[in-house]
Enzyme design. Structure first.
Site, PDB file in Angstrom:
ATOM      1  N   ASN A  11     -76.751   4.171  30.752  1.00  0.00           N
ATOM      2  CA  ASN A  11     -75.828   3.309  30.017  1.00  0.00           C
ATOM      3  C   ASN A  11     -75.486   3.929  28.655  1.00  0.00           C
ATOM      4  OD1 ASN A  11     -74.718   1.292  28.377  1.00  0.00           O
ATOM      5  ND2 ASN A  11     -75.738  -0.331  29.558  1.00  0.00           N
ATOM      6  N   LYS A  14     -75.861   1.699  25.444  1.00  0.00           N
ATOM      7  CA  LYS A  14     -77.228   1.574  24.929  1.00  0.00           C
ATOM      8  C   LYS A  14     -77.610   2.841  24.154  1.00  0.00           C
ATOM      9  CE  LYS A  14     -79.385  -1.332  28.511  1.00  0.00           C
ATOM     10  NZ  LYS A  14     -80.485  -1.340  29.493  1.00  0.00           N
ATOM     11  N   ASP A  70     -86.529  -2.342  29.473  1.00  0.00           N
ATOM     12  CA  ASP A  70     -86.249  -3.288  30.547  1.00  0.00           C
ATOM     13  C   ASP A  70     -86.086  -4.665  29.913  1.00  0.00           C
ATOM     14  OD1 ASP A  70     -85.934  -3.451  33.458  1.00  0.00           O
ATOM     15  OD2 ASP A  70     -87.541  -4.920  33.324  1.00  0.00           O
ATOM     16  N   GLY A 151     -73.562  -9.905  31.708  1.00  0.00           N
ATOM     17  CA  GLY A 151     -74.676 -10.673  32.262  1.00  0.00           C
ATOM     18  C   GLY A 151     -74.560 -12.161  31.980  1.00  0.00           C
ATOM     19  N   LYS A 173     -73.687  -9.868  17.835  1.00  0.00           N
ATOM     20  CA  LYS A 173     -74.744  -9.926  18.856  1.00  0.00           C
ATOM     21  C   LYS A 173     -75.810  -8.861  18.568  1.00  0.00           C
ATOM     22  CE  LYS A 173     -75.840  -9.404  23.700  1.00  0.00           C
ATOM     23  NZ  LYS A 173     -75.447  -8.968  25.032  1.00  0.00           N
ATOM     24  N   ARG A 179     -82.491  -6.817  22.493  1.00  0.00           N
ATOM     25  CA  ARG A 179     -82.478  -5.364  22.635  1.00  0.00           C
ATOM     26  C   ARG A 179     -82.463  -4.694  21.257  1.00  0.00           C
ATOM     27  NH1 ARG A 179     -78.658  -5.481  25.520  1.00  0.00           N
ATOM     28  NH2 ARG A 179     -79.778  -5.665  27.472  1.00  0.00           N
TER      29      ARG A 179
HETATM   30  P1  IMP Z   1     -81.447  -4.421  31.666  1.00  0.00           P
HETATM   31  O1  IMP Z   1     -82.897  -4.208  31.955  1.00  0.00           O
HETATM   32  O2  IMP Z   1     -81.102  -4.249  30.216  1.00  0.00           O
HETATM   33  O3  IMP Z   1     -80.552  -3.629  32.582  1.00  0.00           O
HETATM   34  O4  IMP Z   1     -81.139  -5.980  31.974  1.00  0.00           O
HETATM   35  C1  IMP Z   1     -81.384  -6.554  33.261  1.00  0.00           C
HETATM   36  C2  IMP Z   1     -80.516  -7.799  33.448  1.00  0.00           C
HETATM   37  O5  IMP Z   1     -80.876  -8.818  32.500  1.00  0.00           O
HETATM   38  C3  IMP Z   1     -79.024  -7.575  33.234  1.00  0.00           C
HETATM   39  O6  IMP Z   1     -78.398  -7.111  34.405  1.00  0.00           O
HETATM   40  C4  IMP Z   1     -78.551  -8.987  32.858  1.00  0.00           C
HETATM   41  O7  IMP Z   1     -78.398  -9.792  34.003  1.00  0.00           O
HETATM   42  C5  IMP Z   1     -79.724  -9.515  32.043  1.00  0.00           C
HETATM   43  N1  IMP Z   1     -79.544  -9.197  30.603  1.00  0.00           N
HETATM   44  C6  IMP Z   1     -80.272  -8.341  29.853  1.00  0.00           C
HETATM   45  N2  IMP Z   1     -79.818  -8.295  28.586  1.00  0.00           N
HETATM   46  C7  IMP Z   1     -78.764  -9.138  28.530  1.00  0.00           C
HETATM   47  C8  IMP Z   1     -77.875  -9.518  27.472  1.00  0.00           C
HETATM   48  O8  IMP Z   1     -77.920  -9.047  26.315  1.00  0.00           O
HETATM   49  N3  IMP Z   1     -76.930 -10.422  27.807  1.00  0.00           N
HETATM   50  C9  IMP Z   1     -76.800 -10.953  29.053  1.00  0.00           C
HETATM   51  N4  IMP Z   1     -77.590 -10.627  30.064  1.00  0.00           N
HETATM   52  C10 IMP Z   1     -78.583  -9.728  29.813  1.00  0.00           C
END
Ligand code: IMP
Length: 195
Positions: A11, A14, A70, A151, A173, A179
């Site tokens: 990503n 990120k 994660d 998300g 945000k 994050r």
């Molecule tokens: P990842 O581990 O950052 O890829 O997040 C896994 C999943 O958690 C994403 O596909 C979203 O469904 C949800 N998610 C994580 N962070 C966010 C955010 O900041 N906003 C909305 N959904 C999130």
């Protein structure tokens, strides 16, 4: 010569977010830079385990200091669900609209709307593992609002605000997100070491 550090992500957003905070004492490499294209199965039961699986996979394959993150959503009334299943809550392939539909359905008539986004980072630095965590507390709305972000953003209202993550600018945000908080702890740690 700056220290090299890999971020186990494809990503680019990120990566840029961390690169902007980290300064030039560290040169940040993505999985594309490392030519790492293997799928890493996220089989852990917690964010911590999944972050650790990813950082170890890349550090071992590429022999480089590395970190991985994660994240996901934990809803109090659902005993922490969807948790590590956040991306695929409504099944595969991952679909944010279907995930939000399922979440709102599960919470129909439920008064306790408390929820939190959580991020855990695993850093492998000179053979040692370190963890950094960031949390954003909030509530789940009855209906979606806003079109920015990704998300679950349209249904998540962070504590202390009357708008959802999806109604905030990226800067707003990023100032309060789970994050960003975890990344800030990582950057503070690195700035104390990589000189
Ligand atoms: P990842 O581990 O950052 O890829 O997040 C896994 C999943 O958690 C994403 O596909 C979203 O469904 C949800 N998610 C994580 N962070 C966010 C955010 O900041 N906003 C909305 N959904 C999130």
């Amino acid at each position: 010569m700056p220290h090299q550090l890999a971020f186990a992500t494809h990503n680019i957003h990120k990566l840029q977010e961390v690169a902007a905070k980290i300064g030039d004492t560290i040169s940040l490499l993505s999985l594309n830079d490392l030519d790492f294209h293997k799928d890493i199965p996220e089989t852990g039961a917690t964010f911590k385990e999944n972050a650790s699986i990813k950082s170890h996979a890349v550090a071992e394959a590429c022999q480089i200091n590395c970190f991985a993150d994660d994240s996901g959503l934990e809803v109090e009334a659902l005993n922490g669900e969807p948790g590590v299943y956040s991306a695929r809550y409504a099944g595969e392939p991952a679909d944010s609209e279907a995930n939000m539909d399922k979440l709102l359905q599960q919470l129909k008539g439920v008064a306790n709307r408390n929820a939190r986004f959580k991020t855990v980072i695993s850093l492998l630095w000179n053979g040692q593992e370190y963890f950094f965590e960031g949390v954003a507390e909030g509530t789940i709305r009855q209906v979606r609002s806003g079109a920015k972000g990704f998300g679950y953003d349209p249904v998540f209202e962070p504590a202390g605000y009357h708008i959802t993550f999806a109604e905030m600018t990226m800067e707003e945000k990023n100032a309060i997100s789970h994050r960003a908080k975890a990344m800030e702890k990582l950057v503070a740690f690195l700035q104390g070491r990589a000189v």
